[in-house]
Design a protein around this motif. Structure first.
Motif, PDB file in Angstrom:
ATOM      1  N   VAL A 191       0.632  -1.056   0.235  1.00 40.39           N
ATOM      2  CA  VAL A 191      -0.137  -0.411   0.004  1.00 40.39           C
ATOM      3  C   VAL A 191       0.749   0.883   0.056  1.00 40.39           C
ATOM      4  CG1 VAL A 191      -1.679   1.324   1.374  1.00 40.39           C
ATOM      5  CG2 VAL A 191      -1.426  -1.479   1.005  1.00 40.39           C
ATOM      6  N   THR A 192       0.328   2.199  -0.542  1.00 40.27           N
ATOM      7  CA  THR A 192       1.039   3.775  -0.819  1.00 40.27           C
ATOM      8  C   THR A 192       0.171   4.601  -0.760  1.00 40.27           C
ATOM      9  OG1 THR A 192       2.615   2.982  -2.627  1.00 40.27           O
ATOM     10  CG2 THR A 192       2.264   5.293  -2.573  1.00 40.27           C
ATOM     11  N   GLY A 193       0.413   5.243   0.289  1.00 43.31           N
ATOM     12  CA  GLY A 193      -0.816   6.625   1.183  1.00 43.31           C
ATOM     13  C   GLY A 193      -0.234   7.836   0.890  1.00 43.31           C
ATOM     14  N   LEU A 194      -0.943   8.513   0.258  1.00 47.36           N
ATOM     15  CA  LEU A 194      -0.793   9.786  -0.577  1.00 47.36           C
ATOM     16  C   LEU A 194      -1.532  10.832   0.472  1.00 47.36           C
ATOM     17  CD1 LEU A 194       1.099  11.335  -2.779  1.00 47.36           C
ATOM     18  CD2 LEU A 194      -0.689  11.275  -3.465  1.00 47.36           C
ATOM     19  N   GLU A 195      -1.017  11.692   0.832  1.00 48.94           N
ATOM     20  CA  GLU A 195      -1.572  12.365   2.196  1.00 48.94           C
ATOM     21  C   GLU A 195      -1.701  14.208   2.093  1.00 48.94           C
ATOM     22  OE1 GLU A 195      -4.367  14.626   3.663  1.00 48.94           O
ATOM     23  OE2 GLU A 195      -4.835  12.305   3.669  1.00 48.94           O
ATOM     24  N   SER A 196      -2.211  14.875   1.724  1.00 51.02           N
ATOM     25  CA  SER A 196      -1.716  16.772   1.836  1.00 51.02           C
ATOM     26  C   SER A 196      -1.621  16.971   2.846  1.00 51.02           C
ATOM     27  CB  SER A 196      -2.120  16.955   0.517  1.00 51.02           C
ATOM     28  OG  SER A 196      -3.117  17.485   0.829  1.00 51.02           O
ATOM     29  N   ASP A 197      -2.470  16.747   3.809  1.00 50.41           N
ATOM     30  CA  ASP A 197      -2.935  16.859   4.939  1.00 50.41           C
ATOM     31  C   ASP A 197      -1.928  17.208   6.304  1.00 50.41           C
ATOM     32  OD1 ASP A 197      -3.859  17.619   8.055  1.00 50.41           O
ATOM     33  OD2 ASP A 197      -5.399  18.747   7.144  1.00 50.41           O
ATOM     34  N   PRO A 198      -0.965  18.294   6.616  1.00 52.23           N
ATOM     35  CA  PRO A 198      -0.039  17.580   8.139  1.00 52.23           C
ATOM     36  C   PRO A 198      -0.374  16.679   9.234  1.00 52.23           C
ATOM     37  CG  PRO A 198       0.326  19.677   7.118  1.00 52.23           C
ATOM     38  CD  PRO A 198      -1.222  19.567   6.557  1.00 52.23           C
ATOM     39  N   GLN A 199      -1.931  17.296   9.602  1.00 53.40           N
ATOM     40  CA  GLN A 199      -2.246  16.580  10.781  1.00 53.40           C
ATOM     41  C   GLN A 199      -2.933  15.463  10.407  1.00 53.40           C
ATOM     42  OE1 GLN A 199      -5.342  19.473  11.884  1.00 53.40           O
ATOM     43  NE2 GLN A 199      -4.179  20.213  13.747  1.00 53.40           N
ATOM     44  N   MET A 200      -3.709  14.960   9.438  1.00 51.45           N
ATOM     45  CA  MET A 200      -3.696  13.970   8.904  1.00 51.45           C
ATOM     46  C   MET A 200      -2.931  12.238   8.614  1.00 51.45           C
ATOM     47  SD  MET A 200      -7.122  13.653   9.086  1.00 51.45           S
ATOM     48  CE  MET A 200      -7.256  13.842  10.670  1.00 51.45           C
ATOM     49  N   MET A 201      -1.617  13.170   8.161  1.00 47.91           N
ATOM     50  CA  MET A 201      -0.801  12.450   7.514  1.00 47.91           C
ATOM     51  C   MET A 201       0.026  11.650   8.809  1.00 47.91           C
ATOM     52  SD  MET A 201       1.424  10.792   5.840  1.00 47.91           S
ATOM     53  CE  MET A 201       1.614  11.551   4.093  1.00 47.91           C
ATOM     54  N   ALA A 202       0.113  12.651  10.007  1.00 46.80           N
ATOM     55  CA  ALA A 202       0.718  12.436  11.460  1.00 46.80           C
ATOM     56  C   ALA A 202       0.291  11.562  12.465  1.00 46.80           C
ATOM     57  CB  ALA A 202       0.820  13.790  12.741  1.00 46.80           C
ATOM     58  N   ALA A 203      -1.199  11.449  11.707  1.00 41.88           N
ATOM     59  CA  ALA A 203      -2.549  10.637  12.765  1.00 41.88           C
ATOM     60  C   ALA A 203      -1.648   9.258  11.529  1.00 41.88           C
ATOM     61  CB  ALA A 203      -3.779  11.312  12.657  1.00 41.88           C
ATOM     62  N   ALA A 204      -1.669   9.090  10.464  1.00 44.27           N
ATOM     63  CA  ALA A 204      -1.111   8.312  10.027  1.00 44.27           C
ATOM     64  C   ALA A 204      -0.054   7.247  10.797  1.00 44.27           C
ATOM     65  CB  ALA A 204      -1.759   7.965   7.668  1.00 44.27           C
TER      66      ALA A 204
END
Length: 235
Positions: free
Chosen positions: A42-55
Motif C-alpha cells: 500500500v502507498t498512501g498519498l496525503e497532503s494534510d499534515p495533521q492527517m499524515m501525522a495521524a496515519a
C-alpha cells in the motif's frame, strides 16, 4: 466500505494475489492499514499534515511486517502523474476527497492512468442527489431547499465543499477508460447518527451493519444514501 472493497477484490483478483494499492487522501490510514494487514502493498498519498501525522502514528503501532508493506507520501491526488508511472497499481482508493476538488475530472483521469488493466478505482463521494436528506430530516428547511438547486454545501467542520451526482460520475468514468462496474450507497440509515449520537451496543452494531449493507446495494434505498461508493474498472 471495507466489506464492499473486500467483495470487489474477491470478485476481480486471484485469491492470495498481493495487490499494489494506492490510497489517495488516506486520512488516518484506516483502509490502507486494513489492506496492508491483508497482505497487500500500500502507498498512501496525503497532503494534510495533521492527517499524515495521524496515519504515521497508527502505522507505528503495527507489527514490522505490516509497516514494511506501507509507504506514506506527502502529496496531492492531482499530482499522481508526477509520482507514479502508468499502470503502477492494481487498486486506487479515493475516498472522501472529491468533495474538496472544484474540478475533479482531471484528477480522476490521472488516477485511471496509474491503474493497471483490469485495475479497480474505488471512489467515495458525497451524494448530490440526496443532499437535502440530512437537513430535511433535521428540520433545517432552508438548507434542504437550497440543496435541491446546488451541489455545494458546508460540511460538519464548516468547510465549503461540493457533492457529486451518480450520472455525471458514470459519464466521467466511461470517458477516462475506467467505466463504472458497480456502486453502493453508504450511510443510508445512519447519516444523522454521525452527528454525535452514542454508539450502539455490540448487538445493535451487528444489526446496524447488516441493515446498512443490505440497503447500500438495494434500490431505491441506495439512491438516497449520504455517500456513494463507486467502483470503476480500468479497460
Amino acid at each position: 466500505m471495507a466489506r464492499q472493497i473486500e467483495e470487489q477484490i474477491a470478485g476481480r483478483f486471484p485469491v492470495g494475489q498481493r495487490l499494489r494499492v494506492l490510497d489517495v487522501g488516506l486520512g488516518q490510514g484506516t483502509q490502507a492499514l486494513r489492506l496492508a494487514r491483508a497482505g497487500h502493498e500500500v502507498t498512501g498519498l496525503e497532503s494534510d499534515p495533521q492527517m499524515m501525522a495521524a496515519a504515521r502514528a497508527a502505522l507505528s503501532e503495527e507489527p514490522a511486517g505490516i509497516q514494511d508493506r506501507v509507504r506514506l507520501m506527502d502529496g496531492d491526488g492531482r499530482e499522481t502523474g508526477a509520482h507514479f508511472l502508468p499502470g503502477s497499481f492494481d487498486i486506487v482508493l479515493c475516498h472522501g476527497v472529491l468533495m474538496y476538488v472544484a474540478e475533479p475530472d482531471p484528477m480522476l483521469a490521472g488516477l485511471a492512468r496509474v491503474l493497471a488493466p483490469g485495475g479497480l478505482l474505488s471512489l467515495v463521494v458525497r451524494n448530490a442527489d440526496a443532499l437535502a436528506m440530512r437537513p430535511g430530516l433535521s428540520g433545517d428547511w432552508a438548507t434542504a431547499l437550497a440543496a435541491f438547486d446546488s451541489p455545494e454545501y458546508t460540511n460538519r467542520i464548516g468547510r465549503p465543499v461540493r457533492a457529486d451526482r451518480l450520472a455525471a460520475l458514470t459519464s466521467t468514468l466511461a470517458g477516462i477508460g475506467a467505466p463504472l462496474a458497480t456502486w453502493y450507497g453508504v450511510r443510508v440509515f445512519t447519516d444523522l447518527a454521525a452527528d454525535g449520537e452514542a454508539p450502539p451496543s455490540p448487538d445493535g452494531l451487528t444489526g446496524l451493519l447488516a441493515a446498512e449493507e443490505r440497503a447500500g446495494r438495494t434500490d431505491p434505498y441506495r439512491s438516497v444514501a449520504a455517500l456513494l461508493h463507486l467502483c470503476g474498472v480500468r479497460g
